[in-house]
Design a protein around this motif. Sequence first.
Motif, PDB file in Angstrom:
ATOM      1  N   LEU A 137      20.981  30.921  18.728  1.00  0.00           N
ATOM      2  CA  LEU A 137      21.696  29.793  19.322  1.00  0.00           C
ATOM      3  C   LEU A 137      21.711  28.551  18.438  1.00  0.00           C
ATOM      4  O   LEU A 137      22.718  27.848  18.372  1.00  0.00           O
ATOM      5  CB  LEU A 137      21.088  29.431  20.684  1.00  0.00           C
ATOM      6  N   PHE A 138      20.577  28.254  17.779  1.00  0.00           N
ATOM      7  CA  PHE A 138      20.446  27.013  17.013  1.00  0.00           C
ATOM      8  C   PHE A 138      19.711  27.234  15.699  1.00  0.00           C
ATOM      9  O   PHE A 138      18.886  28.131  15.585  1.00  0.00           O
ATOM     10  CB  PHE A 138      19.646  25.964  17.813  1.00  0.00           C
ATOM     11  N   LEU A 139      19.998  26.358  14.752  1.00  0.00           N
ATOM     12  CA  LEU A 139      19.180  26.172  13.560  1.00  0.00           C
ATOM     13  C   LEU A 139      18.648  24.749  13.673  1.00  0.00           C
ATOM     14  O   LEU A 139      19.432  23.801  13.805  1.00  0.00           O
ATOM     15  CB  LEU A 139      20.012  26.322  12.281  1.00  0.00           C
ATOM     16  N   ASN A 189      24.366  24.029  15.583  1.00  0.00           N
ATOM     17  CA  ASN A 189      24.690  25.132  16.483  1.00  0.00           C
ATOM     18  C   ASN A 189      25.097  26.367  15.706  1.00  0.00           C
ATOM     19  O   ASN A 189      25.520  26.297  14.558  1.00  0.00           O
ATOM     20  CB  ASN A 189      25.788  24.724  17.467  1.00  0.00           C
ATOM     21  N   ARG A 190      24.947  27.517  16.339  1.00  0.00           N
ATOM     22  CA  ARG A 190      25.365  28.786  15.755  1.00  0.00           C
ATOM     23  C   ARG A 190      26.726  29.172  16.317  1.00  0.00           C
ATOM     24  O   ARG A 190      27.110  28.756  17.404  1.00  0.00           O
ATOM     25  CB  ARG A 190      24.350  29.876  16.084  1.00  0.00           C
ATOM     26  N   ARG A 191      27.421  30.033  15.615  1.00  0.00           N
ATOM     27  CA  ARG A 191      28.775  30.441  15.988  1.00  0.00           C
ATOM     28  C   ARG A 191      28.812  31.331  17.235  1.00  0.00           C
ATOM     29  O   ARG A 191      28.010  32.237  17.368  1.00  0.00           O
ATOM     30  CB  ARG A 191      29.396  31.204  14.829  1.00  0.00           C
ATOM     31  N   GLY A 192      29.751  31.010  18.117  1.00  0.00           N
ATOM     32  CA  GLY A 192      30.158  31.906  19.188  1.00  0.00           C
ATOM     33  C   GLY A 192      29.160  32.198  20.292  1.00  0.00           C
ATOM     34  O   GLY A 192      29.262  33.230  20.925  1.00  0.00           O
ATOM     35  N   LYS A 193      28.221  31.343  20.569  1.00  0.00           N
ATOM     36  CA  LYS A 193      27.228  31.600  21.617  1.00  0.00           C
ATOM     37  C   LYS A 193      27.426  30.626  22.769  1.00  0.00           C
ATOM     38  O   LYS A 193      26.545  29.879  23.134  1.00  0.00           O
ATOM     39  CB  LYS A 193      25.811  31.464  21.056  1.00  0.00           C
ATOM     40  N   ASP A 201      23.891  30.273  30.000  1.00  0.00           N
ATOM     41  CA  ASP A 201      23.587  29.249  31.002  1.00  0.00           C
ATOM     42  C   ASP A 201      22.679  28.193  30.369  1.00  0.00           C
ATOM     43  O   ASP A 201      22.052  28.423  29.331  1.00  0.00           O
ATOM     44  CB  ASP A 201      22.935  29.878  32.235  1.00  0.00           C
ATOM     45  N   ASN A 202      22.588  27.046  30.998  1.00  0.00           N
ATOM     46  CA  ASN A 202      21.819  25.931  30.455  1.00  0.00           C
ATOM     47  C   ASN A 202      20.344  26.285  30.261  1.00  0.00           C
ATOM     48  O   ASN A 202      19.716  25.816  29.310  1.00  0.00           O
ATOM     49  CB  ASN A 202      21.931  24.708  31.359  1.00  0.00           C
ATOM     50  N   GLY A 203      19.788  27.086  31.137  1.00  0.00           N
ATOM     51  CA  GLY A 203      18.383  27.466  31.034  1.00  0.00           C
ATOM     52  C   GLY A 203      18.072  28.197  29.743  1.00  0.00           C
ATOM     53  O   GLY A 203      17.006  28.020  29.150  1.00  0.00           O
ATOM     54  N   ARG A 204      18.992  29.009  29.294  1.00  0.00           N
ATOM     55  CA  ARG A 204      18.800  29.751  28.046  1.00  0.00           C
ATOM     56  C   ARG A 204      18.763  28.805  26.850  1.00  0.00           C
ATOM     57  O   ARG A 204      17.939  28.955  25.948  1.00  0.00           O
ATOM     58  CB  ARG A 204      19.952  30.731  27.935  1.00  0.00           C
ATOM     59  N   TYR A 205      19.671  27.820  26.835  1.00  0.00           N
ATOM     60  CA  TYR A 205      19.679  26.825  25.762  1.00  0.00           C
ATOM     61  C   TYR A 205      18.395  26.000  25.787  1.00  0.00           C
ATOM     62  O   TYR A 205      17.781  25.748  24.751  1.00  0.00           O
ATOM     63  CB  TYR A 205      20.880  25.887  25.895  1.00  0.00           C
ATOM     64  N   THR A 206      17.987  25.579  26.970  1.00  0.00           N
ATOM     65  CA  THR A 206      16.786  24.763  27.117  1.00  0.00           C
ATOM     66  C   THR A 206      15.546  25.525  26.662  1.00  0.00           C
ATOM     67  O   THR A 206      14.697  24.976  25.955  1.00  0.00           O
ATOM     68  CB  THR A 206      16.633  24.308  28.577  1.00  0.00           C
ATOM     69  N   ALA A 207      15.434  26.793  27.030  1.00  0.00           N
ATOM     70  CA  ALA A 207      14.290  27.611  26.615  1.00  0.00           C
ATOM     71  C   ALA A 207      14.276  27.791  25.096  1.00  0.00           C
ATOM     72  O   ALA A 207      13.214  27.719  24.459  1.00  0.00           O
ATOM     73  CB  ALA A 207      14.337  28.970  27.306  1.00  0.00           C
ATOM     74  N   SER A 208      15.438  28.005  24.510  1.00  0.00           N
ATOM     75  CA  SER A 208      15.534  28.145  23.057  1.00  0.00           C
ATOM     76  C   SER A 208      15.072  26.876  22.365  1.00  0.00           C
ATOM     77  O   SER A 208      14.291  26.916  21.408  1.00  0.00           O
ATOM     78  CB  SER A 208      16.977  28.464  22.666  1.00  0.00           C
ATOM     79  N   LEU A 209      15.537  25.733  22.836  1.00  0.00           N
ATOM     80  CA  LEU A 209      15.151  24.458  22.221  1.00  0.00           C
ATOM     81  C   LEU A 209      13.651  24.201  22.362  1.00  0.00           C
ATOM     82  O   LEU A 209      13.007  23.732  21.414  1.00  0.00           O
ATOM     83  CB  LEU A 209      15.954  23.314  22.835  1.00  0.00           C
TER      84      LEU A 209
END
Length: 123
Positions: free
Chosen positions: A36-38, A93-97, A101-109
């Motif tokens: 999702l992120f670098l 951000n990474r391509r095409g993701k 849902d917001n929870g997935r982004y928050t957990a990744s961060l």
Amino acid sequence: MSLTAVQGSFPRRLRLLKPDEYRRVFSRAERSTDNLFLVLARENGLEFARLGLAISKKNTRRAVDRNRLKRLVRESFRLNQELLAGLDIVVLNRRGKLLMDNGRYTASLLRHWKRLAERCAIS
């Protein structure tokens, strides 16, 4: 506990604003990456963390999606500032993701924040 306007804000002193500040982080940064992120981080010699965003149009076409990502990153950063004290951070951000849902982004961060705090020996 309700947040006051000051507690819920993202003041200028917590942001990377100038090209030189971004360049410094890009030059020799600790990296944390997933699908999702670098996230790049470098010690800043300050007692607080600063955040820079590089959410690209190339990787996220629609403005509404880019704005959503930026809001999520800023909020996660704001909630975890104590963990990140003393770091300058740039999130890309990474391509095409986009269909997550917001929870997935928050957990990744949160994983990125913890990993970088540990690698930079800040806690």
